[in-house]
Design a protein around this motif. Structure first.
Motif, mmCIF file in Angstrom:
data_model
loop_
_atom_site.group_PDB
_atom_site.id
_atom_site.type_symbol
_atom_site.label_atom_id
_atom_site.label_comp_id
_atom_site.label_asym_id
_atom_site.label_seq_id
_atom_site.Cartn_x
_atom_site.Cartn_y
_atom_site.Cartn_z
ATOM 1 N N SER A 101 0.981 -1.567 -0.004
ATOM 2 C CA SER A 101 0.160 0.022 -0.370
ATOM 3 C C SER A 101 0.659 0.896 0.237
ATOM 4 N N LEU A 102 0.630 2.797 -1.257
ATOM 5 C CA LEU A 102 1.464 3.308 -1.014
ATOM 6 C C LEU A 102 1.162 4.746 0.122
ATOM 7 N N HIS A 103 1.547 5.436 0.660
ATOM 8 C CA HIS A 103 0.656 6.139 1.404
ATOM 9 C C HIS A 103 1.719 6.834 1.474
ATOM 10 N N GLY A 104 2.413 7.278 0.624
ATOM 11 C CA GLY A 104 3.879 7.961 0.201
ATOM 12 C C GLY A 104 3.044 9.057 -0.880
ATOM 13 N N PRO A 105 4.127 9.981 -2.229
ATOM 14 C CA PRO A 105 3.735 10.202 -2.629
ATOM 15 C C PRO A 105 3.136 10.526 -3.569
ATOM 16 N N PRO A 106 2.143 10.533 -4.664
ATOM 17 C CA PRO A 106 1.341 10.265 -5.920
ATOM 18 C C PRO A 106 2.273 9.524 -6.440
ATOM 19 N N ALA A 107 2.291 8.558 -6.804
ATOM 20 C CA ALA A 107 3.317 7.819 -8.421
ATOM 21 C C ALA A 107 2.478 7.549 -9.495
ATOM 22 N N ASP A 108 3.220 7.584 -10.527
ATOM 23 C CA ASP A 108 2.215 7.803 -12.069
ATOM 24 C C ASP A 108 3.281 6.030 -12.669
ATOM 25 N N LEU A 109 2.252 5.018 -12.030
ATOM 26 C CA LEU A 109 2.244 3.836 -12.120
ATOM 27 C C LEU A 109 1.854 3.096 -13.309
ATOM 28 N N GLN A 110 2.692 1.803 -14.081
ATOM 29 C CA GLN A 110 2.060 2.115 -15.056
ATOM 30 C C GLN A 110 2.164 0.379 -15.382
ATOM 31 N N PRO A 111 1.868 -0.335 -15.925
ATOM 32 C CA PRO A 111 2.412 -1.740 -16.254
ATOM 33 C C PRO A 111 3.885 -2.085 -16.409
ATOM 34 N N GLY A 112 4.296 -3.133 -15.832
ATOM 35 C CA GLY A 112 5.608 -4.037 -16.669
ATOM 36 C C GLY A 112 6.500 -2.601 -16.445
ATOM 37 N N GLN A 113 6.048 -1.205 -15.265
ATOM 38 C CA GLN A 113 7.419 -0.432 -15.080
ATOM 39 C C GLN A 113 8.095 -1.823 -13.770
ATOM 40 N N ARG A 114 9.586 -1.202 -13.748
ATOM 41 C CA ARG A 114 9.781 -1.908 -12.487
ATOM 42 C C ARG A 114 10.238 -0.604 -11.492
ATOM 43 N N ILE A 115 9.431 -1.138 -10.200
ATOM 44 C CA ILE A 115 9.660 0.273 -9.373
ATOM 45 C C ILE A 115 11.060 0.210 -8.121
ATOM 46 N N MET A 116 11.445 0.604 -6.872
ATOM 47 C CA MET A 116 11.473 0.627 -6.234
ATOM 48 C C MET A 116 11.305 1.245 -5.110
ATOM 49 N N THR A 117 11.182 1.049 -3.522
ATOM 50 C CA THR A 117 11.118 1.852 -2.587
ATOM 51 C C THR A 117 11.634 1.208 -1.391
ATOM 52 N N THR A 118 11.300 1.928 -0.435
ATOM 53 C CA THR A 118 11.617 1.182 1.159
ATOM 54 C C THR A 118 10.358 1.378 2.468
ATOM 55 N N GLY A 119 10.193 0.211 2.949
ATOM 56 C CA GLY A 119 8.819 -0.419 2.678
ATOM 57 C C GLY A 119 9.250 -1.286 3.902
ATOM 58 N N HIS A 120 7.712 -1.692 4.286
ATOM 59 C CA HIS A 120 7.514 -2.232 5.966
ATOM 60 C C HIS A 120 6.997 -3.789 4.942
ATOM 61 N N LEU A 121 7.426 -4.620 4.920
ATOM 62 C CA LEU A 121 6.988 -6.372 5.035
ATOM 63 C C LEU A 121 6.290 -6.730 5.803
ATOM 64 N N SER A 122 5.639 -7.592 6.343
ATOM 65 C CA SER A 122 4.932 -9.309 6.613
ATOM 66 C C SER A 122 4.984 -10.044 6.676
ATOM 67 N N PRO A 123 4.533 -11.159 6.856
ATOM 68 C CA PRO A 123 3.761 -12.242 6.193
ATOM 69 C C PRO A 123 1.990 -11.905 6.602
ATOM 70 N N PRO A 124 1.677 -12.446 5.729
ATOM 71 C CA PRO A 124 -0.233 -12.536 5.449
ATOM 72 C C PRO A 124 -0.828 -12.452 7.398
ATOM 73 N N GLN A 125 -1.653 -12.262 7.141
ATOM 74 C CA GLN A 125 -1.304 -11.774 8.534
ATOM 75 C C GLN A 125 -2.823 -12.617 8.907
ATOM 76 N N GLY A 126 -3.584 -13.349 9.748
ATOM 77 C CA GLY A 126 -3.879 -14.525 9.847
ATOM 78 C C GLY A 126 -5.791 -13.838 10.910
ATOM 79 N N PRO A 127 -6.048 -14.788 10.569
ATOM 80 C CA PRO A 127 -7.544 -14.502 11.071
ATOM 81 C C PRO A 127 -7.293 -13.145 12.727
ATOM 82 N N VAL A 128 -8.299 -12.493 12.105
ATOM 83 C CA VAL A 128 -8.277 -11.335 13.200
ATOM 84 C C VAL A 128 -9.111 -11.556 14.661
#
Length: 688
Positions: free
Chosen positions: A146-173
């Motif tokens: 999820s992109l919460h930073g500045p707006p980005a013009d994204l296109q299919p097939g575009q290779r992008i890079m950012t610095t972000g937080h990743l975690s395993p998919p969440q279990g049941p709430v």
């Protein structure tokens, strides 16, 4: 012995009497096997699959060796075994690496999908992922950010890079709740996360990438639609034509959901059926007006082929997601029935479509899309089949279209309402009115205009179709806003137990598929399902798997320990309670909800929620009868029960009641998509 023999002969006769009406039961038994696989507490091993295959083979052999009524039982058991095996095969075929630690650092990948999250943030799905100092064998096949930073013009097939937080998919709430880990497993998502940093382009989009050409065409078409129809109308039009829902606002989405019109957003059986029906009607009428063709060629079958090609094009343009694939299969079965001179709209056609979908994607059985789509279709075909065969007075010619629309909307609404309420915990009290005012317009204006826009797009004249399409969608949005604004437009219902929907489905299927008076016996399990639903018991205390939120049931409803934070968890808890309050309102029910150390009584147990390091600094010991929940690591003196992030990582979310503490891991079992692994810091992973 004689009585037993007579009973066996009688049962054999019962099955023989159903000959010619048994095929629609095939997907039912296949689904029973699939459901059996997903309900297991432990992942089957190779020996289990071999035994299942052998059992199914024996059943088939017995059915072939001793044909007759009892052969039906052999085929039914063989289909159940096949469903079990297909589900297991599918789960292992999509196996991919899943991140098993929290990662923060550079993330690089290729854009393969774009959508929006529940918080209205743009979400991008990446493949060909690269993470800092993480080996290829541990890299997820896909990640979603999820992109919460500045707006980005994204296109299919575009290779992008950012610095972000990743975690395993969440279990049941909550224990027994929707398991996003399982959903992500079948989507190929090995990690999810977010970023607040800018997104940089590493490699621009390339039109020559074969796997992304259709995606690029979709996004280009969506941009042209939005350029002609800005705002929510354009977002609605883009969703209907290309499946891109990223441009429609949250307020419009809420109005559509509250008025039971949200199904018009998804490219489902309605859209696919309207498109194929419109193309079929236009082609058949056009060809019939040419005598040289009408007298020599099967114009009806030619029109069916043209409609099938149009439906396939619509499938490709819309992205080919699960819901659209299911809709295409259903339409394709109907059109193929026309080609082989079979009755197009029959329970056999519906059963064939369900079989194809379940064989290709067994996991779709658990989703609301599959359940609602086939519930509506089966109910409509069964009802109108009964209406066709019943000796009822014929309505006047002018009244038939009106009566058909009213009955179709009412039957489809009644069939899907319990399923929608079970999954989304809401019921639209005026949904029938909204659908009667909107669905006919989809067929007579919106879909034909969309086809016209598609035909004129190569000449740059798509506006000719988009403007009329916009008029129709503007009306539908107006209806949604009006209906959702009525007093009591939306009701809340408590989440049902695990047996409610299966019992309801089996009962109604028996009512619709079995032949003879005994079919009314299907009302018994369906009624029992509603009784179970009415007696649904919600947990007294719920704890998030991070320790960041606690909810305790009070006389006013569930009290939440925090007014902000863990919003997704809070929303799901309240929805499952059938509670219309928001998180801030529910937090106001917590007594003395100030500071970082919050306490509340739950029967004989005192719940203590420790919030952050500030709360941890205020508590050093505890007593028996206390359950301490903390969002940071704790080391306390005393005999209380402590759940901090390290322990919650193993247990998942908690449900506490008079019967004790139940963990999400206990309810979910040891499955291929959720087997817990030791948590590691991302720096430790870099060293490997």
């Amino acid at each position: 012995m004689r009585v037993l023999k007579q009973a066996l002969v009688w049962v054999d006769g019962v099955f023989l009497a159903q000959r010619g009406h048994l095929f629609p039961w095939a997907p039912v038994f296949l689904a029973l096997g699939i459901g059996g696989y997903f309900s297991l507490p432990i992942e089957p091993v190779l020996r289990d699959y071999v035994m299942t295959l052998g059992f199914g083979s024996v059943c088939i052999g017995a059915a072939v060796r001793w044909p007759g009524g009892w052969a039906t039982l052999g085929w039914a058991l063989a289909l159940t075994a096949a469903g079990f095996g297909l589900a297991g095969l599918r789960a292992h075929r999509v196996t991919g690496p899943v991140l098993d630690w929290r990662y923060y650092g550079p993330v690089e990948g290729r854009v393969v999908a774009l959508d929006r999250s529940a918080s209205d943030a743009v979400r991008v799905t990446l493949d060909q992922v690269r993470l800092e100092r993480v080996g290829p064998r541990k890299l997820p096949d896909r990640v979603r950010i999820s992109l919460h930073g500045p707006p980005a013009d994204l296109q299919p097939g575009q290779r992008i890079m950012t610095t972000g937080h990743l975690s395993p998919p969440q279990g049941p709430v909550e224990p027994g709740g929707f398991d996003f880990r399982r959903h992500a497993w079948f989507q190929g998502l090995g990690a999810v996360g977010y970023t607040r940093n800018p997104v940089l382009t590493v490699v621009p989009a390339s039109e020559g990438q074969a796997g992304l050409r259709v995606f690029a065409i979709r996004m280009a078409a969506s941009q042209r639609v939005l350029a002609a129809l800005p705002g929510d109308i354009g977002g609605f039009a883009a969703a209907v034509t290309t499946g891109d829902r990223s441009a429609i606002g949250q307020a419009a989405l809420a109005a559509l959901r509250a008025s039971n019109l949200a199904h018009l957003l998804a490219i489902s059986g309605l859209h696919m059926g309207l498109l194929a029906g419109f193309v079929f009607a236009v082609l058949r009428l056009s060809l019939s007006m040419i005598p040289a063709l009408a007298l020599r060629l099967p114009v009806k079958k030619m029109a069916a082929v043209g409609a099938l090609v149009a439906a396939a094009g619509y499938l490709a343009l819309s992205g080919g997601n699960v819901a659209t694939e299911r809709a295409f299969v259903m339409v394709a079965v109907v059109l193929l029935a026309v080609l082989v001179d079979r009755r197009a709209f029959s329970l056999r056609a519906v059963a064939m479509a369900a079989l194809i979908v379940l064989v290709l994607r067994p996991e779709s059985l658990l989703g609301p899309g599959f359940q609602m789509s086939f519930a509506a279709t089966t109910a409509l075909v069964a009802f109108f089949g009964w209406l066709r065969d019943a000796d009822l007075p014929h309505a006047p010619g002018w009244a038939k279209p009106v009566l058909g629309v009213v009955l179709s909307s009412a039957i489809a609404g009644l069939a899907t309402a319990p399923v929608g309420a079970a999954h989304f915990n809401t019921m639209s009290h005026y949904g029938l009115i909204a659908n009667l005012l909107s669905v006919p317009l989809m067929g007579v204006l919106v879909i034909p205009a969309a086809v016209l826009a598609l035909c004129m797009a190569p000449f740059g004249l798509e506006i000719v179709g988009l403007y009329p399409m916009g008029w129709g969608l503007n009306w539908i949005l107006g209806v949604a806003r009006f209906v959702s604004g009525l007093d009591g437009a939306q009701g809340r219902v408590v989440g049902p137990g695990p047996w409610v929907l299966p019992l309801m489905a089996l009962g109604m299927l028996w009512l619709m598929l079995w032949q003879g008076r005994v079919r009314v016996a299907g009302l018994i399990p369906a009624a029992f399902a509603f009784v179970l639903w009415a007696q649904a018991d919600r947990p007294v205390v719920l704890v998030a798997d991070t320790g960041g939120l606690v909810g305790v049931m009070t006389g006013q409803g569930r009290a939440l320990s925090k007014p902000r934070g863990a919003g997704f968890v809070a929303r799901n808890w309240l929805e499952n309670d059938g509670d219309a309050a928001d998180q801030e309102g529910a937090a106001g029910r917590w007594p003395g909800a100030t500071g970082k150390l919050r306490m509340i009584a739950a029967g004989d147990t005192q719940i203590v929620h420790v919030i952050g390091k500030g709360g941890a600094a205020q508590i050093a010991d505890c007593t028996q009868g206390q359950v301490v929940i903390s969002s940071v690591a704790l080391s306390l003196k005393g005999s209380c029960d402590v759940y901090d992030p390290k322990r919650l990582l193993k247990t998942g979310s908690l449900a506490i009641s008079d019967r004790g503490i139940v963990t999400a891991q206990q309810r979910a079992g040891q499955r291929i998509w959720n087997t817990p692994k030791p948590r590691r810091d991302w720096r430790a992973a870099q060293a490997q």
